[in-house]
Design a protein around this motif. Structure first.
Motif, PDB file in Angstrom:
ATOM      1  N   GLU A   1       0.837  -1.197   0.000  1.00 45.65           N
ATOM      2  CA  GLU A   1       0.000   0.000   0.000  1.00 45.65           C
ATOM      3  C   GLU A   1       0.877   1.254   0.000  1.00 45.65           C
ATOM      4  N   GLU A   2       1.957   1.224   0.761  1.00 45.26           N
ATOM      5  CA  GLU A   2       2.875   2.365   0.803  1.00 45.26           C
ATOM      6  C   GLU A   2       3.641   2.517  -0.503  1.00 45.26           C
ATOM      7  N   LEU A   3       4.039   1.418  -1.107  1.00 43.82           N
ATOM      8  CA  LEU A   3       4.717   1.489  -2.407  1.00 43.82           C
ATOM      9  C   LEU A   3       3.782   2.066  -3.470  1.00 43.82           C
ATOM     10  N   GLY A   4       2.495   1.735  -3.366  1.00 44.52           N
ATOM     11  CA  GLY A   4       1.512   2.297  -4.294  1.00 44.52           C
ATOM     12  C   GLY A   4       1.304   3.782  -4.088  1.00 44.52           C
ATOM     13  N   ARG A   5       1.311   4.227  -2.840  1.00 50.88           N
ATOM     14  CA  ARG A   5       1.177   5.655  -2.554  1.00 50.88           C
ATOM     15  C   ARG A   5       2.297   6.447  -3.234  1.00 50.88           C
ATOM     16  N   ALA A   6       3.472   5.848  -3.289  1.00 53.07           N
ATOM     17  CA  ALA A   6       4.621   6.520  -3.891  1.00 53.07           C
ATOM     18  C   ALA A   6       4.750   6.204  -5.380  1.00 53.07           C
ATOM     19  N   ILE A   7       3.811   5.405  -5.936  1.00 56.35           N
ATOM     20  CA  ILE A   7       3.919   4.854  -7.299  1.00 56.35           C
ATOM     21  C   ILE A   7       5.380   4.519  -7.602  1.00 56.35           C
ATOM     22  N   ALA A   8       5.984   3.795  -6.655  1.00 59.66           N
ATOM     23  CA  ALA A   8       7.413   3.505  -6.717  1.00 59.66           C
ATOM     24  C   ALA A   8       7.738   2.626  -7.923  1.00 59.66           C
ATOM     25  N   PRO A   9       8.719   3.021  -8.714  1.00 59.34           N
ATOM     26  CA  PRO A   9       9.132   2.188  -9.848  1.00 59.34           C
ATOM     27  C   PRO A   9      10.059   1.067  -9.395  1.00 59.34           C
ATOM     28  N   GLY A  10      10.256   0.089 -10.248  1.00 66.18           N
ATOM     29  CA  GLY A  10      11.187  -0.990  -9.943  1.00 66.18           C
ATOM     30  C   GLY A  10      10.550  -2.363 -10.040  1.00 66.18           C
ATOM     31  N   PRO A  11      11.382  -3.393 -10.125  1.00 70.67           N
ATOM     32  CA  PRO A  11      10.887  -4.761 -10.348  1.00 70.67           C
ATOM     33  C   PRO A  11      10.564  -5.529  -9.082  1.00 70.67           C
ATOM     34  N   TYR A  12      10.252  -4.817  -7.983  1.00 72.66           N
ATOM     35  CA  TYR A  12      10.035  -5.506  -6.712  1.00 72.66           C
ATOM     36  C   TYR A  12       8.867  -6.479  -6.765  1.00 72.66           C
ATOM     37  N   PHE A  13       7.768  -6.127  -7.480  1.00 74.91           N
ATOM     38  CA  PHE A  13       6.640  -7.059  -7.533  1.00 74.91           C
ATOM     39  C   PHE A  13       6.967  -8.251  -8.424  1.00 74.91           C
ATOM     40  N   ALA A  14       7.484  -7.987  -9.615  1.00 73.29           N
ATOM     41  CA  ALA A  14       7.773  -9.072 -10.555  1.00 73.29           C
ATOM     42  C   ALA A  14       8.795 -10.046  -9.986  1.00 73.29           C
ATOM     43  N   SER A  15       9.821  -9.534  -9.310  1.00 71.64           N
ATOM     44  CA  SER A  15      10.904 -10.393  -8.825  1.00 71.64           C
ATOM     45  C   SER A  15      10.650 -10.924  -7.421  1.00 71.64           C
ATOM     46  N   ALA A  16      10.435  -9.999  -6.452  1.00 71.65           N
ATOM     47  CA  ALA A  16      10.364 -10.404  -5.045  1.00 71.65           C
ATOM     48  C   ALA A  16       9.018 -10.999  -4.664  1.00 71.65           C
ATOM     49  N   VAL A  17       7.998 -10.833  -5.524  1.00 68.53           N
ATOM     50  CA  VAL A  17       6.689 -11.435  -5.241  1.00 68.53           C
ATOM     51  C   VAL A  17       6.420 -12.593  -6.204  1.00 68.53           C
ATOM     52  N   MET A  18       6.215 -12.290  -7.472  1.00 69.54           N
ATOM     53  CA  MET A  18       5.764 -13.328  -8.395  1.00 69.54           C
ATOM     54  C   MET A  18       6.812 -14.419  -8.617  1.00 69.54           C
ATOM     55  N   SER A  19       8.061 -14.027  -8.789  1.00 69.82           N
ATOM     56  CA  SER A  19       9.083 -15.046  -9.033  1.00 69.82           C
ATOM     57  C   SER A  19       9.350 -15.868  -7.776  1.00 69.82           C
ATOM     58  N   VAL A  20       9.361 -15.208  -6.617  1.00 67.01           N
ATOM     59  CA  VAL A  20       9.562 -15.950  -5.361  1.00 67.01           C
ATOM     60  C   VAL A  20       8.400 -16.908  -5.124  1.00 67.01           C
ATOM     61  N   LEU A  21       7.179 -16.454  -5.336  1.00 70.38           N
ATOM     62  CA  LEU A  21       6.018 -17.323  -5.147  1.00 70.38           C
ATOM     63  C   LEU A  21       6.041 -18.511  -6.107  1.00 70.38           C
ATOM     64  N   ALA A  22       6.460 -18.272  -7.351  1.00 71.27           N
ATOM     65  CA  ALA A  22       6.512 -19.360  -8.335  1.00 71.27           C
ATOM     66  C   ALA A  22       7.574 -20.392  -7.958  1.00 71.27           C
ATOM     67  N   ILE A  23       8.730 -19.920  -7.513  1.00 72.33           N
ATOM     68  CA  ILE A  23       9.815 -20.844  -7.164  1.00 72.33           C
ATOM     69  C   ILE A  23       9.465 -21.648  -5.920  1.00 72.33           C
ATOM     70  N   THR A  24       8.966 -20.976  -4.891  1.00 71.53           N
ATOM     71  CA  THR A  24       8.624 -21.701  -3.659  1.00 71.53           C
ATOM     72  C   THR A  24       7.380 -22.558  -3.850  1.00 71.53           C
ATOM     73  N   GLY A  25       6.406 -22.070  -4.628  1.00 68.94           N
ATOM     74  CA  GLY A  25       5.186 -22.839  -4.863  1.00 68.94           C
ATOM     75  C   GLY A  25       5.419 -24.070  -5.701  1.00 68.94           C
ATOM     76  N   GLY A  26       6.483 -24.047  -6.518  1.00 71.74           N
ATOM     77  CA  GLY A  26       6.805 -25.198  -7.350  1.00 71.74           C
ATOM     78  C   GLY A  26       7.542 -26.297  -6.607  1.00 71.74           C
ATOM     79  N   GLY A  27       7.773 -26.090  -5.321  1.00 70.70           N
ATOM     80  CA  GLY A  27       8.444 -27.122  -4.537  1.00 70.70           C
ATOM     81  C   GLY A  27       9.925 -27.204  -4.815  1.00 70.70           C
ATOM     82  N   SER A  28      10.504 -26.087  -5.294  1.00 71.69           N
ATOM     83  CA  SER A  28      11.923 -26.110  -5.671  1.00 71.69           C
ATOM     84  C   SER A  28      12.788 -25.318  -4.711  1.00 71.69           C
ATOM     85  N   GLU A  29      12.354 -25.182  -3.462  1.00 76.00           N
ATOM     86  CA  GLU A  29      13.059 -24.311  -2.528  1.00 76.00           C
ATOM     87  C   GLU A  29      14.517 -24.724  -2.324  1.00 76.00           C
ATOM     88  N   ALA A  30      14.736 -26.002  -2.066  1.00 81.02           N
ATOM     89  CA  ALA A  30      16.096 -26.445  -1.765  1.00 81.02           C
ATOM     90  C   ALA A  30      17.014 -26.257  -2.960  1.00 81.02           C
TER      91      ALA A  30
END
Length: 387
Positions: free
Chosen positions: A76-105
């Motif tokens: 919500e705070e990042l949206g208030r600042a309309i902050a640019p950067g790949p934080y959602f694509a990398s730190a959210v979607m890619s992390v969720l895909a990697i951990t959700g795929g059972g490939s953590e180790a």
């Protein structure tokens, strides 16, 4: 549902707001428009140092392991600042895909690098003229003795130039959901990046794959499970997209209210005119409603409850609220609000762009309708844009 934020959540809110005030000012947002890399160096460095890129990496892998309500407060705070950067694509979607795929180790080092900001990984998902569902993924990954061969095109790949790796959704069979997630180096032979200009002036790329070789070890999860992994990640991700939109709408309203107090016409402030005052009153109710819906969806996910309906509802409503509030804001500002000298146009242009990405309104409406109308008989979501 308990919406009394914990002390830790309030600290996260304050820390993120202060970080954005220092490193994601309007000047930074303007400077990054149409930038080929799109990463604000100071903001990215401090997001890594403060752990804001590590929020969804599991604790057992060295991450913060925050729940989704904690993360919604941050976004919500990042949206208030309309902050640019790949934080959602990398730190959210890619992390969720990697951990959700059972490939953590297997990908522990990669997750640690994403969480520190050292490595950026972004999804390459959508294709020209194709939709958001599994039928929209038509690019084939042909299996051979040496691994997979990729040929095709992906569009709307955020921050591809800044990324070291892509998570590519590719079709590996004829079943509707026979899709795999493949990690591909952006510097691999045959990968071609072409920047695409957008209404939000953000950083997106068209990525062409010309006989790109991908080792089988670069598959995330078991064969044929990629779509289920990606869809589960999307349900979590769109809650944070909704939080970002709600934050943007709230800040756009604040800017407009202040402008209506400062700008005078006929010897009185614009806000003294009843018609304009009512516009802003209506927008205030919409913004508060959007925030509550986000919190409900995030709270439900954090407490193990179903978000099958709440997550799409949150993104649908919050993105519409962001678009409608910024549209109203432009009307209050008048013609001058469309000029580049005024900040409100930055929010206005991003609101519509945000609505169209990461499941658009039509797809979200289909998901909600399927849950409401077909709860006893699961329904295949149509993909109307697939040709």
């Amino acid at each position: 549902m308990d919406l009394k934020f914990s002390e830790e959540q309030n600290i996260l809110r304050d820390m993120t707001r202060n970080l954005c005030a220092d490193y994601s000012t309007v000047a930074v947002v303007r400077k990054l428009e149409n930038d080929p890399v799109g990463v604000p160096a100071d903001l990215w460095k401090h997001m890594g140092e403060t752990g804001l890129l590590n929020i969804l990496v599991p604790e057992e892998l060295g991450g913060a392991g925050f729940n989704l309500l904690d993360c919604a407060v941050i976004y919500e705070e990042l949206g208030r600042a309309i902050a640019p950067g790949p934080y959602f694509a990398s730190a959210v979607m890619s992390v969720l895909a990697i951990t959700g795929g059972g490939s953590e180790a297997r990908h522990k080092e990669l997750l640690a690098a994403i969480g520190s900001g050292e490595t950026i990984v972004v999804p390459a998902w959508l294709e020209p003229d194709n939709g958001f569902g599994p039928a929209g993924v038509q690019m084939r990954a042909e299996k051979g003795a040496d691994g997979y061969r990729l040929n095709g095109v992906k569009r709307h790949v955020f921050y591809a130039q800044a990324a070291q790796k892509l998570i590519v959704l590719a079709r590996t069979g004829d079943a509707p959901d026979a899709i795999d997630l493949l990690l591909v180096d952006t510097k691999a032979p045959g990968v071609v990046l072409e920047q695409q200009k957008t209404m939000a002036s953000d950083t997106q790329y068209k990525v062409t794959f010309n006989n790109v070789l991908v080792p089988e070890d670069n598959r995330i999860g078991a064969a044929g499970t990629g779509w289920n992994t990606w869809e589960a990640a999307m349900y979590d991700g769109i809650i944070l997209q909704a939080a970002w939109a709600a934050g943007g709408a709230e800040r756009a309203l604040e800017i407009t209210v202040q402008y209506s107090k400062d700008r005078e016409q006929f010897n009185k402030p614009l806000g003294a005119f009843q018609a304009l005052a009512h516009y802003m009153a209506d927008a205030s109710a919409v913004v508060d409603g959007a925030k509550v819906l986000v919190y409900e969806a995030a709270w439900a996910r954090a407490n193990g409850k179903s978000i099958k309906r709440l997550a799409p509802m949150a993104k649908l409503f919050c993105c519409k609220a962001f678009k409608d509030v910024t549209h109203m804001a432009q009307q209050v500002h008048g013609g001058i609000g469309f000029t580049l000298d005024y900040d409100i146009q930055l929010f206005y242009r991003r609101a519509k762009q945000h609505q169209m990405n990461w499941w658009d309104s039509r797809y979200l409406e289909e998901l909600i309708a399927a849950d409401i109308l077909d709860s006893d008989a699961p329904r295949t979501i149509p993909d109307p844009f697939t040709v």
